[in-house]
Write a protein that holds these residues in place. Structure first.
Motif, PDB file in Angstrom:
ATOM      1  N   ASP A  19       0.829  -1.199   0.000  1.00 13.96           N
ATOM      2  CA  ASP A  19       0.000   0.000   0.000  1.00 13.96           C
ATOM      3  C   ASP A  19       0.866   1.253   0.000  1.00 13.96           C
ATOM      4  O   ASP A  19       0.577   2.218  -0.713  1.00 13.96           O
ATOM      5  N   ALA A  20       1.945   1.237   0.794  1.00 14.89           N
ATOM      6  CA  ALA A  20       2.831   2.400   0.862  1.00 14.89           C
ATOM      7  C   ALA A  20       3.454   2.691  -0.497  1.00 14.89           C
ATOM      8  O   ALA A  20       3.560   3.851  -0.911  1.00 14.89           O
ATOM      9  N   ILE A  23       0.816   4.245  -2.729  1.00 13.36           N
ATOM     10  CA  ILE A  23       0.594   5.653  -2.367  1.00 13.36           C
ATOM     11  C   ILE A  23       1.726   6.511  -2.912  1.00 13.36           C
ATOM     12  O   ILE A  23       1.488   7.572  -3.504  1.00 13.36           O
ATOM     13  N   ALA A  68      -8.500  10.543   1.761  1.00 13.98           N
ATOM     14  CA  ALA A  68      -7.218   9.839   1.713  1.00 13.98           C
ATOM     15  C   ALA A  68      -6.420  10.255   0.477  1.00 13.98           C
ATOM     16  O   ALA A  68      -5.206  10.493   0.560  1.00 13.98           O
ATOM     17  N   ARG A  72      -2.736  11.988   0.647  1.00 20.30           N
ATOM     18  CA  ARG A  72      -1.759  10.920   0.426  1.00 20.30           C
ATOM     19  C   ARG A  72      -0.316  11.369   0.580  1.00 20.30           C
ATOM     20  O   ARG A  72       0.550  10.569   0.915  1.00 20.30           O
ATOM     21  N   THR A  74       0.814  13.068   2.931  1.00 20.99           N
ATOM     22  CA  THR A  74       1.134  13.054   4.364  1.00 20.99           C
ATOM     23  C   THR A  74       1.235  11.636   4.922  1.00 20.99           C
ATOM     24  O   THR A  74       1.560  11.464   6.093  1.00 20.99           O
ATOM     25  N   TYR A  75       0.954  10.623   4.104  1.00 22.02           N
ATOM     26  CA  TYR A  75       0.979   9.240   4.589  1.00 22.02           C
ATOM     27  C   TYR A  75       2.393   8.848   5.002  1.00 22.02           C
ATOM     28  O   TYR A  75       3.369   9.125   4.300  1.00 22.02           O
ATOM     29  N   ASP A  76       2.520   8.178   6.137  1.00 25.10           N
ATOM     30  CA  ASP A  76       3.803   7.697   6.641  1.00 25.10           C
ATOM     31  C   ASP A  76       4.172   6.423   5.878  1.00 25.10           C
ATOM     32  O   ASP A  76       3.631   5.349   6.146  1.00 25.10           O
ATOM     33  N   HIS A  79       4.801   2.607   6.980  1.00 25.39           N
ATOM     34  CA  HIS A  79       3.738   1.625   7.227  1.00 25.39           C
ATOM     35  C   HIS A  79       3.304   1.042   5.883  1.00 25.39           C
ATOM     36  O   HIS A  79       2.684   1.731   5.072  1.00 25.39           O
ATOM     37  N   ALA A  82      -1.875   0.216   4.549  1.00 30.63           N
ATOM     38  CA  ALA A  82      -2.612   1.463   4.769  1.00 30.63           C
ATOM     39  C   ALA A  82      -3.994   1.253   5.371  1.00 30.63           C
ATOM     40  O   ALA A  82      -4.710   2.207   5.629  1.00 30.63           O
ATOM     41  N   TRP A  85      -4.837   3.374   8.329  1.00 32.43           N
ATOM     42  CA  TRP A  85      -4.971   4.781   7.914  1.00 32.43           C
ATOM     43  C   TRP A  85      -6.355   5.030   7.334  1.00 32.43           C
ATOM     44  O   TRP A  85      -7.013   6.012   7.678  1.00 32.43           O
TER      45      TRP A  85
END
Length: 200
Positions: A19-20, A23, A68, A72, A74-76, A79, A82, A85
């Motif tokens: 997922d990361a 993204i 989302a 996106r 700002t997603y870390d 991880h 997702a 999240w």
């Protein structure tokens, strides 16, 4: 997660992007974000549907993915999964629909009381099915605080681990455990013993 065309599931498929990674790729290719919808929309919809009903669930899922997508960047990316999240966003959307959720629990509770015209055979059949414990369960869920209900249903219905629920709700793991413990205690007090043993 939703099965892909070749029958494998989501990011666990050999060679599939996490997922990361999806993204990150979507920052340059926005269309890639659709992969995440395919992976997670069904479970998010199921969770929201149980809490709010069909129409509100569709709104929650749409809002969740729209927010989302906009957030996106700002997603870390540390991880890889997702799902927590997405649930964090969905929980905030469900909170906005809190009155709808409460009304749904009240309506479900009343629907069990309004079944007086059924014939005896139907009532006997229902007595051996899940319908016999649905009303007490709905009433017990309605008596939980929103925070307790969020934790309980994320673990029970969304199948998140305690750690994933903590990440989704942005609270410490110990808080997840204490809220879950309180929720289970309250559920036990409001359900018959034979039902409680099966559920919590």
């Amino acid at each position: 997660m939703i099965d892909t065309e070749d029958g494998a599931q989501g990011p666990s498929r050999t060679g599939a992007s996490t997922d990361a990674e999806v993204i990150e790729e979507s920052l340059a290719q926005p269309g890639r974000f659709g992969v995440l919808y395919e992976r997670h929309a069904r479970v998010l919809h199921g969770y929201a549907y149980r809490r709010l009903g069909r129409e509100a669930a569709e709104d929650v899922v749409a809002e969740t993915f729209m927010k989302a997508f906009r957030a996106r960047r700002t997603y870390d990316l540390s991880h890889s999964d997702a799902r927590p999240w997405f649930f964090a966003i969905a929980i905030r959307e469900i909170a906005r629909h809190h009155r709808v959720e409460q009304a749904r629990y009240r309506a479900l509770s009343r629907s069990f009381e309004d079944r007086g015209d059924e014939d005896l055979a139907d009532r006997v059949a229902d007595a051996t099915s899940a319908h016999t414990w649905r009303k007490p369960l709905v009433e017990a869920l309605a008596k939980l605080s929103r925070r307790e209900r969020d934790v309980l249903l994320m673990v029970a219905w969304a199948d998140l681990t305690y750690e994933e629920a903590a990440r989704a709700l942005e609270i410490p793991l110990g808080t997840v455990r204490s809220r879950l413990h309180r929720a289970r205690q309250k559920i036990r007090r409001h359900l018959p013993d034979d039902i409680t043993l099966e559920l919590v």
